[in-house]
Design a protein around this motif. Structure first.
Motif, mmCIF file in Angstrom:
data_model
loop_
_atom_site.group_PDB
_atom_site.id
_atom_site.type_symbol
_atom_site.label_atom_id
_atom_site.label_comp_id
_atom_site.label_asym_id
_atom_site.label_seq_id
_atom_site.Cartn_x
_atom_site.Cartn_y
_atom_site.Cartn_z
ATOM 1 N N PRO A 260 48.785 35.929 48.966
ATOM 2 C CA PRO A 260 49.839 34.990 49.391
ATOM 3 C C PRO A 260 51.111 35.673 49.866
ATOM 4 O O PRO A 260 51.777 35.182 50.785
ATOM 5 N N VAL A 261 51.453 36.830 49.274
ATOM 6 C CA VAL A 261 52.674 37.523 49.682
ATOM 7 C C VAL A 261 52.628 37.916 51.151
ATOM 8 O O VAL A 261 53.678 38.013 51.813
ATOM 9 N N ARG A 308 43.510 47.028 47.140
ATOM 10 C CA ARG A 308 42.178 46.963 46.527
ATOM 11 C C ARG A 308 42.145 45.863 45.458
ATOM 12 O O ARG A 308 41.316 45.888 44.549
ATOM 13 N N PHE A 309 43.043 44.914 45.587
ATOM 14 C CA PHE A 309 43.189 43.863 44.588
ATOM 15 C C PHE A 309 41.887 43.104 44.360
ATOM 16 O O PHE A 309 41.553 42.747 43.232
ATOM 17 N N TYR A 310 41.139 42.873 45.438
ATOM 18 C CA TYR A 310 39.904 42.094 45.326
ATOM 19 C C TYR A 310 38.652 42.961 45.196
ATOM 20 O O TYR A 310 37.580 42.444 44.877
ATOM 21 N N SER A 311 38.775 44.260 45.469
ATOM 22 C CA SER A 311 37.561 45.071 45.620
ATOM 23 C C SER A 311 37.377 46.165 44.581
ATOM 24 O O SER A 311 36.334 46.823 44.558
ATOM 25 N N SER A 312 38.362 46.390 43.732
ATOM 26 C CA SER A 312 38.248 47.441 42.731
ATOM 27 C C SER A 312 38.654 46.910 41.355
ATOM 28 O O SER A 312 39.711 46.284 41.218
ATOM 29 N N GLY A 319 39.202 37.632 38.079
ATOM 30 C CA GLY A 319 39.837 36.719 37.147
ATOM 31 C C GLY A 319 40.571 35.574 37.817
ATOM 32 O O GLY A 319 40.532 35.392 39.038
ATOM 33 N N GLU A 320 41.295 34.815 36.998
ATOM 34 C CA GLU A 320 41.972 33.612 37.475
ATOM 35 C C GLU A 320 43.047 33.929 38.506
ATOM 36 O O GLU A 320 43.217 33.192 39.484
ATOM 37 N N ALA A 324 43.027 32.368 42.181
ATOM 38 C CA ALA A 324 44.113 31.514 42.664
ATOM 39 C C ALA A 324 44.719 32.076 43.944
ATOM 40 O O ALA A 324 44.999 31.334 44.900
ATOM 41 N N ASP A 325 44.932 33.395 43.969
ATOM 42 C CA ASP A 325 45.486 34.025 45.171
ATOM 43 C C ASP A 325 44.569 33.828 46.367
ATOM 44 O O ASP A 325 45.014 33.485 47.469
ATOM 45 N N LEU A 326 43.283 34.069 46.150
ATOM 46 C CA LEU A 326 42.336 33.944 47.254
ATOM 47 C C LEU A 326 42.306 32.521 47.790
ATOM 48 O O LEU A 326 42.306 32.309 49.010
#
Length: 377
Positions: A260-261, A308-312, A319-320, A324-326
Motif C-alpha cells: 500500500p505504501v 521481499r515482503f511477500y517472497s521470503s 500472515g494477516e 491485508a496489504d496484498l
C-alpha cells in the motif's frame, strides 16, 4: 547522451571486485545450464488455482538436435539477432493492458542462463525448433533479472527483443519487467556479473569518451559493458522500455512486490492509484534514457524491485499483515492476483493467500541450480 555522472561512485566501488573476478575467471564461471550437450526438454504441467505451472523436464538424448543447438546459441543459424545499436529505438513502458489474454505465461529470473531460458521457452511451447515465436496470441511476461550471474545475459535480452517483435506480428505480445539487477547495472554496479558476460559488449562500439577518467580503474574488457548499461547507453535504452510494474487483465506483475505504501500520494509525488505505477514507469524510463535522475522510489526497503515482503522465506503461507496489504493492492489495481519473482523458491513456483500471490523465481540459473519453470493462465 550518456549520463556518465551516474556511474562515478558505483564504478569506483566495484572496480576491485571485478578485477579480482578476472583473475579467478576459470573458477568463478559456473557450468551453464544448457541444451547443447545431448539434452532435450519436455514439459510437465501442474494445474492449480486457476492456472498451471510448467516445469521443463530435462531428459538425456544421444544427439544434439539442430533445435537444441539453436536454443543454446551454439548454431550458426541461431534465431537471436543483434538488437543493440547506438540508435536503438526506445519504447515507452506499458503500465496497463486491459484485455484479458487468451493465455498468459510468466518466466521470472533468468539471470543470464541462455540454456535454462531456452528449456523453459520450449517446455511452454513459446518457440519452435529454430527458436522463433510459435505461440500465436499468447502473452509472455519476463518478470525481471535477465542480467547478472550467468554468462549470456545480453544474449537473453536480445532474444527477448526478437521474440517481442515476432509475437506482435502473430497477435501476441512479449513484455519485460525491470528487476533489481537491471537497476544495479544501470547504476554501475556489475559486481554479480559473470566475467564472460562482458565479452559480447565488446562488439557494441560504445562511445567511452563521455566518461572521461571514470573508467580508468577498470580493465579494458569491462568498460564497454559499463558504458552500454549506463543511463543513455544503448542497452540502458533497451531497458527503458521495460516496466517496473504492470497490469495485464486481472493480473498484477512486478519483480519484487507492491505494498500500500507504493500507492501513497507521498510516495507517488501526488499521484494516486494506477497513476502511481504509470508515474514510476515514466520516471524510470526518463532516467534510463539519460534524461532524468534515478527515482528514489526504486532504492528503499519498499521498492517494487527490491522488497521481499511477500517472497521470503520462500514457500510458506503469509500472515494477516501480508494478506491485508496484498488485498489493498489488488483492490487499488483492480486485479485478483499478484505475480512476483526476485527471491529463489527452493520448492519451485508456489502460491500463498489462496492463490492471490504467486512466487515465480525458481533460481533457474545454473549458479543457483533451481528447476526451470513458468507459470501460465
Amino acid at each position: 547522451m550518456l549520463a556518465a555522472s551516474t556511474l562515478s561512485l558505483s564504478v569506483v566501488s566495484t572496480a576491485g571486485f571485478l578485477l579480482a573476478r578476472l583473475a579467478n575467471r576459470s573458477s568463478f564461471c559456473a557450468t551453464q545450464h544448457g541444451l547443447g550437450f545431448g539434452m532435450m526438454a519436455s514439459a510437465i504441467s501442474v494445474a492449480s488455482a486457476g492456472g498451471s505451472t510448467i516445469a521443463a523436464e530435462v531428459q538425456s538424448n544421444g544427439d544434439v538436435t539442430a533445435a537444441a543447438a539453436a536454443f543454446a546459441g551454439d548454431a550458426g543459424s541461431s534465431p537471436k539477432r543483434r538488437r543493440v545499436s547506438s540508435d536503438v529505438t526506445t519504447r515507452f513502458p506499458i503500465t496497463v493492458v486491459e484485455k484479458q489474454p487468451r493465455r498468459l505465461v510468466v518466466i521470472a529470473d533468468v539471470h543470464g542462463d541462455l540454456g535454462a531460458f531456452a528449456e523453459t521457452l520450449l517446455a511452454a511451447g513459446l518457440v519452435d525448433g529454430t527458436g522463433n515465436w510459435a505461440a500465436g496470441e499468447t502473452v509472455l511476461v519476463q518478470a525481471g533479472d535477465v542480467f547478472d550471474r550467468g554468462d549470456s545475459d545480453l544474449e537473453v535480452e536480445e532474444w527477448l527483443w526478437t521474440l517481442q517483435e515476432q509475437a506482435t506480428e502473430s497477435g501476441g505480445a512479449v513484455y519485460h519487467l525491470l528487476g533489481n539487477h537491471e537497476i544495479m547495472n544501470a547504476m554501475g554496479d556489475h559486481s554479480t556479473a559473470s566475467p564472460k558476460s562482458f565479452e559480447p559488449f565488446q562488439d557494441l562500439n560504445v562511445d567511452l569518451a563521455p566518461f572521461g577518467s571514470q573508467l580508468d580503474k577498470f580493465p579494458d574488457w569491462g568498460k564497454p559493458r559499463l558504458a552500454a548499461m549506463a543511463p543513455g547507453g544503448p542497452v540502458s535504452k533497451m531497458l527503458a522500455s521495460h516496466s517496473v510494474a504492470m497490469k495485464i487483465g486481472d493480473t498484477l506483475l512486478v519483480h519484487g512486490g507492491l505494498r500500500p505504501v507504493n500507492f501513497d500520494p507521498k510516495s507517488c509525488r501526488g499521484a494516486t492509484g494506477m497513476a502511481c505505477l504509470e508515474s514510476l514507469n515514466r520516471w524510470t524510463h526518463e532516467w534510463l534514457i539519460g534524461q532524468g535522475e534515478m527515482p528514489k522510489e526504486l532504492w528503499n526497503r519498499d521498492s517494487p524491485v527490491w522488497t521481499r515482503f511477500y517472497s521470503s522465506p520462500g514457500g510458506v503461507e503469509l500472515g494477516e499483515e501480508a494478506g491485508a496489504d496484498l488485498q489493498k493492492v489488488l483492490d487499488v489495481t483492480g486485479t485478483v492476483r499478484m505475480i512476483v519473482g526476485h527471491t529463489p523458491q527452493e520448492a519451485g513456483i508456489n502460491s500463498a493467500l489462496g492463490g492471490r500471490l504467486w512466487r515465480t523465481d525458481t533460481g533457474m540459473t545454473a549458479m543457483i541450480g533451481g528447476q526451470p519453470e513458468a507459470r501460465q493462465y
